[in-house]
Design a protein around this motif. Sequence first.
Motif, PDB file in Angstrom:
ATOM      1  N   GLU A  36       1.792 -49.527   8.655  1.00 60.54           N
ATOM      2  CA  GLU A  36       1.867 -50.983   8.791  1.00 60.54           C
ATOM      3  C   GLU A  36       2.323 -51.660   7.506  1.00 60.54           C
ATOM      4  O   GLU A  36       2.799 -52.798   7.533  1.00 60.54           O
TER       5      GLU A  36
ATOM      6  N   ARG B  69      11.238 -47.141   9.766  1.00 58.07           N
ATOM      7  CA  ARG B  69      11.346 -47.237  11.220  1.00 58.07           C
ATOM      8  C   ARG B  69      11.092 -45.890  11.906  1.00 58.07           C
ATOM      9  O   ARG B  69      10.487 -45.817  12.962  1.00 58.07           O
TER      10      ARG B  69
ATOM     11  N   ASP C  44       2.846 -42.760  22.604  1.00 59.01           N
ATOM     12  CA  ASP C  44       2.534 -44.151  22.964  1.00 59.01           C
ATOM     13  C   ASP C  44       1.661 -44.824  21.910  1.00 59.01           C
ATOM     14  O   ASP C  44       1.597 -46.062  21.855  1.00 59.01           O
TER      15      ASP C  44
ATOM     16  N   PRO D 190       4.067 -47.340  19.256  1.00 54.77           N
ATOM     17  CA  PRO D 190       5.099 -48.036  20.040  1.00 54.77           C
ATOM     18  C   PRO D 190       6.134 -48.782  19.210  1.00 54.77           C
ATOM     19  O   PRO D 190       7.213 -49.087  19.718  1.00 54.77           O
ATOM     20  N   ASP D 191       5.836 -49.072  17.952  1.00 53.31           N
ATOM     21  CA  ASP D 191       6.738 -49.873  17.125  1.00 53.31           C
ATOM     22  C   ASP D 191       7.631 -49.027  16.231  1.00 53.31           C
ATOM     23  O   ASP D 191       8.300 -49.566  15.338  1.00 53.31           O
ATOM     24  N   HIS D 192       7.668 -47.730  16.463  1.00 49.17           N
ATOM     25  CA  HIS D 192       8.488 -46.844  15.648  1.00 49.17           C
ATOM     26  C   HIS D 192       9.339 -45.931  16.527  1.00 49.17           C
ATOM     27  O   HIS D 192       8.996 -45.664  17.676  1.00 49.17           O
ATOM     28  N   ASP D 193      10.461 -45.483  15.958  1.00 45.12           N
ATOM     29  CA  ASP D 193      11.267 -44.452  16.597  1.00 45.12           C
ATOM     30  C   ASP D 193      10.670 -43.102  16.209  1.00 45.12           C
ATOM     31  O   ASP D 193      10.584 -42.771  15.020  1.00 45.12           O
TER      32      ASP D 193
ATOM     33  N   ASN E 231      10.551 -44.615  23.126  1.00 43.84           N
ATOM     34  CA  ASN E 231      10.699 -44.693  21.670  1.00 43.84           C
ATOM     35  C   ASN E 231      10.841 -43.326  21.007  1.00 43.84           C
ATOM     36  O   ASN E 231      10.790 -43.225  19.775  1.00 43.84           O
TER      37      ASN E 231
END
Length: 277
Positions: free
Chosen positions: A90, A95, A109, A112-115, A137
């Motif tokens: 955070e 990424r 899951d 969720p905010d990363h590849d 993702n």
Amino acid sequence: MDTSTSWTMPGPGWLFCPADRPERYAKAAAAADVVILDLEDAVNPADKPAARQALIDAFNGDGAPDVETTVVRVNAATTDEFAADLACLEQLPVRRVMLAKTETRADVDALPDHDIIALIESPLGAVNAAEIAAAPNVAGFMWGSEDLTAGLGGRRSRLADGSYHPIVQQVRGNVLLAAKAHGCFALDSVFMDIGNLLALRAEADDAVAIGFDAKVAIHPKQVATIRDAYAPTDEQIDWATRLMDAAKRERGVFTFEGQMVDGPVFKQAEQILRRAN
């Protein structure tokens, strides 16, 4: 996930670097196309808090690592270290995250905010590879032989001649298939015998031939060998260039220098020219 529209891989030579050794970050970046800053196996449990802080300090200070050529490997989602790794992420602009010992879709899951680059290195992860690949993702895959072999209850991953045991080769192939079936890139596993560059070259040549997009190194001296394996020869570049020029004058399937040219042949030529560039 079609990674071709979201990120262009900088090159085929990837390199692990311990996250608790910030003095090595720049050296690793200079040696490799992509650096994996490792919070998992490369860091002793007692040193993991310091490793996380080193990442935070590096990315928020002068000379921060390039986010386009940096991946952070976090501990498995089932470990006690995972929550602390999430808190660290955070505070980072990174990424792309490699998730150690990915075993289920639920593991992915949780980020969720990363590849995600899903690292398949357990029997459960191996049988769930296709399900994991379907997560939106998941950008890529890597596989690992030693943890896999331990999970199988085996003693060694390779045969006496240095080749992988058939069950390990099966997992390697299944991970490659799962990745390519869902538009993900695929990374071939590390080669542990650092000084044996001839054997590394043979394994890298095989990775190129079968479709892996890159191979991961554990030492900077391995990167040049990996790059050389992925670099097209002058003859291949010349053939691909002439074929693409000929295609401009043709329609549909045609014959070029005695070879029928269709979709798969075009893809081979395009891949050669991409690697050449």
